[in-house]
Design a protein around this motif. Structure first.
Motif, PDB file in Angstrom:
ATOM      1  N   GLY A  31       0.848  -1.185   0.000  1.00  0.00           N
ATOM      2  CA  GLY A  31       0.000   0.000   0.000  1.00  0.00           C
ATOM      3  C   GLY A  31       0.883   1.233   0.000  1.00  0.00           C
ATOM      4  N   GLU A  32       0.648   2.126   0.941  1.00  0.00           N
ATOM      5  CA  GLU A  32       1.469   3.339   1.006  1.00  0.00           C
ATOM      6  C   GLU A  32       2.664   3.182   1.950  1.00  0.00           C
ATOM      7  OE1 GLU A  32      -1.207   5.615   4.406  1.00  0.00           O
ATOM      8  OE2 GLU A  32      -1.123   6.448   2.392  1.00  0.00           O
ATOM      9  N   VAL A  33       2.768   2.037   2.628  1.00  0.00           N
ATOM     10  CA  VAL A  33       3.829   1.812   3.614  1.00  0.00           C
ATOM     11  C   VAL A  33       5.074   1.231   2.937  1.00  0.00           C
ATOM     12  CG1 VAL A  33       4.480   0.573   5.711  1.00  0.00           C
ATOM     13  CG2 VAL A  33       2.161   1.483   5.470  1.00  0.00           C
ATOM     14  N   LEU A  34       6.216   1.900   3.165  1.00  0.00           N
ATOM     15  CA  LEU A  34       7.493   1.478   2.589  1.00  0.00           C
ATOM     16  C   LEU A  34       8.444   1.108   3.719  1.00  0.00           C
ATOM     17  CD1 LEU A  34       9.389   2.540  -0.352  1.00  0.00           C
ATOM     18  CD2 LEU A  34      10.531   3.142   1.765  1.00  0.00           C
ATOM     19  N   THR A  35       9.170   0.007   3.552  1.00  0.00           N
ATOM     20  CA  THR A  35      10.202  -0.388   4.499  1.00  0.00           C
ATOM     21  C   THR A  35      11.459  -0.769   3.728  1.00  0.00           C
ATOM     22  OG1 THR A  35       9.446  -2.693   4.525  1.00  0.00           O
ATOM     23  CG2 THR A  35       8.555  -1.241   6.228  1.00  0.00           C
ATOM     24  N   CYS A  36      12.579  -0.764   4.434  1.00  0.00           N
ATOM     25  CA  CYS A  36      13.848  -1.101   3.797  1.00  0.00           C
ATOM     26  C   CYS A  36      14.854  -1.468   4.876  1.00  0.00           C
ATOM     27  CB  CYS A  36      14.359   0.099   3.002  1.00  0.00           C
ATOM     28  SG  CYS A  36      16.012  -0.101   2.311  1.00  0.00           S
ATOM     29  N   GLN A  37      15.702  -2.432   4.576  1.00  0.00           N
ATOM     30  CA  GLN A  37      16.859  -2.734   5.404  1.00  0.00           C
ATOM     31  C   GLN A  37      18.093  -2.563   4.534  1.00  0.00           C
ATOM     32  OE1 GLN A  37      16.602  -6.429   7.506  1.00  0.00           O
ATOM     33  NE2 GLN A  37      14.790  -5.786   8.633  1.00  0.00           N
ATOM     34  N   TYR A  38      19.179  -2.098   5.141  1.00  0.00           N
ATOM     35  CA  TYR A  38      20.400  -1.864   4.385  1.00  0.00           C
ATOM     36  C   TYR A  38      21.617  -1.987   5.282  1.00  0.00           C
ATOM     37  CZ  TYR A  38      19.944   2.846   6.406  1.00  0.00           C
ATOM     38  OH  TYR A  38      19.821   3.906   7.269  1.00  0.00           O
ATOM     39  N   LYS A  39      22.779  -2.164   4.658  1.00  0.00           N
ATOM     40  CA  LYS A  39      24.063  -2.164   5.349  1.00  0.00           C
ATOM     41  C   LYS A  39      25.144  -1.914   4.313  1.00  0.00           C
ATOM     42  CE  LYS A  39      24.619  -7.161   5.138  1.00  0.00           C
ATOM     43  NZ  LYS A  39      24.854  -8.386   5.891  1.00  0.00           N
ATOM     44  N   GLY A  40      26.323  -1.595   4.778  1.00  0.00           N
ATOM     45  CA  GLY A  40      27.424  -1.318   3.865  1.00  0.00           C
ATOM     46  C   GLY A  40      28.694  -1.078   4.652  1.00  0.00           C
ATOM     47  N   ALA A  41      29.721  -0.596   3.988  1.00  0.00           N
ATOM     48  CA  ALA A  41      31.026  -0.407   4.612  1.00  0.00           C
ATOM     49  C   ALA A  41      30.943   0.434   5.882  1.00  0.00           C
ATOM     50  CB  ALA A  41      31.982   0.231   3.618  1.00  0.00           C
ATOM     51  N   ASN A  42      30.157   1.487   5.871  1.00  0.00           N
ATOM     52  CA  ASN A  42      30.051   2.385   7.023  1.00  0.00           C
ATOM     53  C   ASN A  42      28.886   2.065   7.941  1.00  0.00           C
ATOM     54  OD1 ASN A  42      32.202   3.880   5.941  1.00  0.00           O
ATOM     55  ND2 ASN A  42      30.809   5.100   4.726  1.00  0.00           N
ATOM     56  N   ILE A  43      27.972   1.216   7.503  1.00  0.00           N
ATOM     57  CA  ILE A  43      26.743   0.926   8.246  1.00  0.00           C
ATOM     58  C   ILE A  43      26.668  -0.565   8.557  1.00  0.00           C
ATOM     59  CG2 ILE A  43      24.217   1.041   8.231  1.00  0.00           C
ATOM     60  CD1 ILE A  43      25.636   3.777   8.160  1.00  0.00           C
ATOM     61  N   VAL A  44      26.575  -0.896   9.852  1.00  0.00           N
ATOM     62  CA  VAL A  44      26.436  -2.281  10.286  1.00  0.00           C
ATOM     63  C   VAL A  44      25.001  -2.762  10.049  1.00  0.00           C
ATOM     64  CG1 VAL A  44      26.586  -3.830  12.282  1.00  0.00           C
ATOM     65  CG2 VAL A  44      28.251  -1.981  11.998  1.00  0.00           C
TER      66      VAL A  44
END
Length: 111
Positions: A31-44
């Motif tokens: 619907g209108e709800v967005l979620t996301c998970q992420y990580k990278g060199a600077n982010i655990v």
């Protein structure tokens, strides 16, 4: 505009941001709800929760743990641009809601 199951990579970021080019943002939308998970060199670990309006603009909040062991939070407005290829580019204006409360801009593109 629907962002469900789309992946984005950073192509530009302000110097006070923690996003790195190796990061992948994997969006989910219901619907209108967005979620996301992420990580990278600077982010655990990082997480996003937000709302998508009828024009595809995303109003979001994010929280992340960086490689220094700091919990950082912020808010962001992402405005979409559809590229000639049909891919989406998001123009982001963000602000930290912890730390120095500074502002920044970034651009991420669909991969």
């Amino acid at each position: 505009m629907n962002y469900h199951d789309k992946k984005f990579k950073p192509i530009e970021n302000s110097s006070n941001g923690e996003v790195s080019p190796d990061m992948v943002f994997h969006y989910q939308q219901n619907g209108e709800v967005l979620t996301c998970q992420y990580k990278g060199a600077n982010i655990v670990k990082g997480e996003i929760i937000g709302l998508v309006d009828e024009t595809g603009v995303i109003e979001m909040q994010y929280e992340q743990i960086n490689n220094k062991g700091e919990v950082r939070t912020g808010k962001c407005t992402s405005t979409p641009e559809t590229l000639p290829s049909g891919k989406i580019r998001l123009h982001e204006k963000w602000q930290w809601t912890s730390g120095d409360y500074s502002h920044g801009q970034s651009i991420i593109e669909e991969v």
